[in-house]
Scaffold this motif. Structure first.
Motif, short mmCIF file in Angstrom:
data_model
loop_
_atom_site.label_atom_id
_atom_site.label_comp_id
_atom_site.label_asym_id
_atom_site.label_seq_id
_atom_site.Cartn_x
_atom_site.Cartn_y
_atom_site.Cartn_z
N LEU A 8 -1.98 -7.76 -2.59
CA LEU A 8 -0.80 -7.44 -2.94
C LEU A 8 -0.06 -6.03 -2.67
CD1 LEU A 8 2.00 -8.67 -4.36
CD2 LEU A 8 1.29 -7.82 -6.55
N LEU A 9 0.93 -5.66 -1.96
CA LEU A 9 1.05 -4.52 -1.33
C LEU A 9 2.38 -4.11 -2.29
CD1 LEU A 9 0.47 -4.43 2.50
CD2 LEU A 9 -1.15 -3.95 0.44
N VAL A 10 2.58 -3.02 -2.70
CA VAL A 10 3.84 -2.53 -3.63
C VAL A 10 4.15 -1.17 -2.75
CG1 VAL A 10 4.71 -1.83 -5.91
CG2 VAL A 10 2.71 -3.15 -5.82
N HIS A 11 5.13 -1.35 -2.50
CA HIS A 11 5.93 -0.28 -1.47
C HIS A 11 6.31 0.70 -2.36
CE1 HIS A 11 10.28 -1.43 -2.38
NE2 HIS A 11 10.05 -2.32 -2.25
N GLY A 12 6.57 1.99 -1.57
CA GLY A 12 7.35 3.18 -2.51
C GLY A 12 8.54 3.06 -2.43
N GLY A 13 9.23 4.50 -2.87
CA GLY A 13 10.74 4.47 -2.73
C GLY A 13 11.09 4.46 -4.27
N LEU A 14 12.15 5.11 -4.57
CA LEU A 14 12.70 5.08 -5.93
C LEU A 14 14.17 4.86 -5.99
CD1 LEU A 14 11.88 4.76 -8.96
CD2 LEU A 14 11.97 7.44 -8.91
N PRO A 28 5.57 -0.01 9.94
CA PRO A 28 4.53 1.06 10.29
C PRO A 28 3.34 0.30 10.64
CG PRO A 28 5.58 1.59 8.24
CD PRO A 28 6.03 0.25 8.40
N GLY A 29 3.04 -0.98 10.57
CA GLY A 29 1.95 -1.56 10.94
C GLY A 29 0.84 -2.02 10.33
N VAL A 30 1.03 -1.76 8.63
CA VAL A 30 -0.07 -1.84 7.64
C VAL A 30 -0.56 -3.14 7.53
CG1 VAL A 30 -0.71 -1.37 5.30
CG2 VAL A 30 0.57 0.32 6.59
N PRO A 186 3.15 6.23 5.20
CA PRO A 186 4.23 5.28 5.76
C PRO A 186 5.48 5.45 4.92
CG PRO A 186 2.91 3.87 4.67
CD PRO A 186 2.06 5.20 4.60
N PRO A 187 6.36 5.55 5.57
CA PRO A 187 6.91 5.46 6.81
C PRO A 187 7.22 6.66 7.78
CG PRO A 187 8.77 5.20 5.66
CD PRO A 187 7.84 5.68 4.73
N LEU A 195 -2.79 5.17 11.16
CA LEU A 195 -2.90 3.63 10.71
C LEU A 195 -4.24 3.12 10.68
CD1 LEU A 195 -1.54 0.85 9.91
CD2 LEU A 195 -0.99 0.85 12.39
N GLY A 196 -5.27 3.40 11.57
CA GLY A 196 -6.49 2.60 11.64
C GLY A 196 -7.31 3.13 10.58
#
Length: 207
Positions: A8-14, A28-30, A186-187, A195-196
Motif C-alpha cells: 500500500l503506497l502512501v504518496h507525499g504532499g500536503l 515516476p515509475g515506482v 519522486p517526483p 528508480l531501480g
C-alpha cells in the motif's frame, strides 16, 4: 505457490494541488517497478485538504486489502501511514517510511505554514498538521510504541524538507528499525536514475 505481497503506497504532499498517487508513484515509475518485482500494488489518493492526520489515517484504512500488507509512505505521507499502523497493527505487516518530512525546523515550518494558509487551511488546521515531535502528527512516545517492523529510507542527498537527522532520530526511537540505502525522491526529475535501486530496496524490505 508463493503468496504475493501487497504494498500500500502512501504518496507525499500536503495540501498541494496536483500531488496525488499518479504524480508521486505512477508517473515516476515506482508502481510499475514494484509490480515487475512481483508485488501487488495499491496506491490510493490521499484527501487533498484533510483537516487532521487522524482523518488521513481513517481515509487510508478504507484502502487496506483483506490480508496484512506492507505500507510504504513517502515524505508527508509518513505521518498518515504511522497513524494507520498505530490504529491498525493487525492490518499493517511492515511499515517503510521513505524520505520522511522533517518536523520542527523553523524555516521549513514557516514555509509550509505559509503554503497551507495560501491553500485555504484555517489556522487551527495548520497548527494541527505541523504539530508533532520527530515526525509531524505523531508524538515520539507513540512512535516508540510501534510494534510493526519499521524501515527508513533517507533522502540522498538530503534537503531542507527531508533532512537526514529525521531518519537518524526515528532509528533511535524505534528499536530494531532498519535504515535502507538512500536515494532521491519522486517526483524530482533526477529520481529516474535512482528508480531501480529504490525499488530494489523497497522490495527487499517488503519481503
Amino acid at each position: 505457490m508463493r503468496r504475493v505481497t501487497t504494498l500500500l503506497l502512501v504518496h507525499g504532499g500536503l495540501w498541494e494541488a496536483g500531488m496525488d498517487a499518479d504524480a508521486f508513484w505512477r508517473r515516476p515509475g515506482v508502481v510499475a517497478a514494484l509490480e515487475d518485482r512481483g508485488f501487488d500494488v495499491v496506491a490510493p489518493d490521499r484527501p487533498v485538504h484533510a483537516a487532521s492526520w487522524a482523518d488521513e489515517a481513517e481515509h487510508l484504512a478504507r484502502a487496506l486489502p483483506a490480508e496484512p500488507c506492507t505500507v510504504v509512505a513517502g515524505s508527508n505521507g509518513c505521518p498518515a501511514a504511522v497513524r494507520l499502523a498505530l490504529a491498525r497493527p493487525d492490518a499493517v505487516a511492515r511499515l517503510l517510511l521513505a524520505w520522511p518530512a522533517t518536523a520542527g525546523d523553523p524555516a521549513v515550518d514557516a514555509r509550509t505554514s505559509a503554503a497551507l494558509t495560501a491553500s485555504g487551511a484555517a489556522p487551527e488546521v495548520v497548527a494541527g498538521l505541523l504539530a508533532g515531535d520527530t515526525l509531524r502528527g505523531v508524538t515520539d512516545a507513540a512512535l516508540a510504541g510501534l510494534t510493526v517492523p519499521l524501515g527508513l529510507l533517507p533522502a540522498e542527498p538530503e534537503n531542507p524538507f527531508h533532512q537526514r537527522r529525521t531518519v537518524d532520530a526515528l532509528a533511535r526511537l524505534v528499536p530494531g528499525a532498519t535504515v535502507l540505502p538512500g536515494c532521491t525522491e519522486p517526483p524530482r526529475p533526477d529520481f529516474a536514475a535512482d528508480l531501480g535501486r529504490c525499488a530494489d530496496a523497497m522490495a527487499a524490505f517488503a519481503r
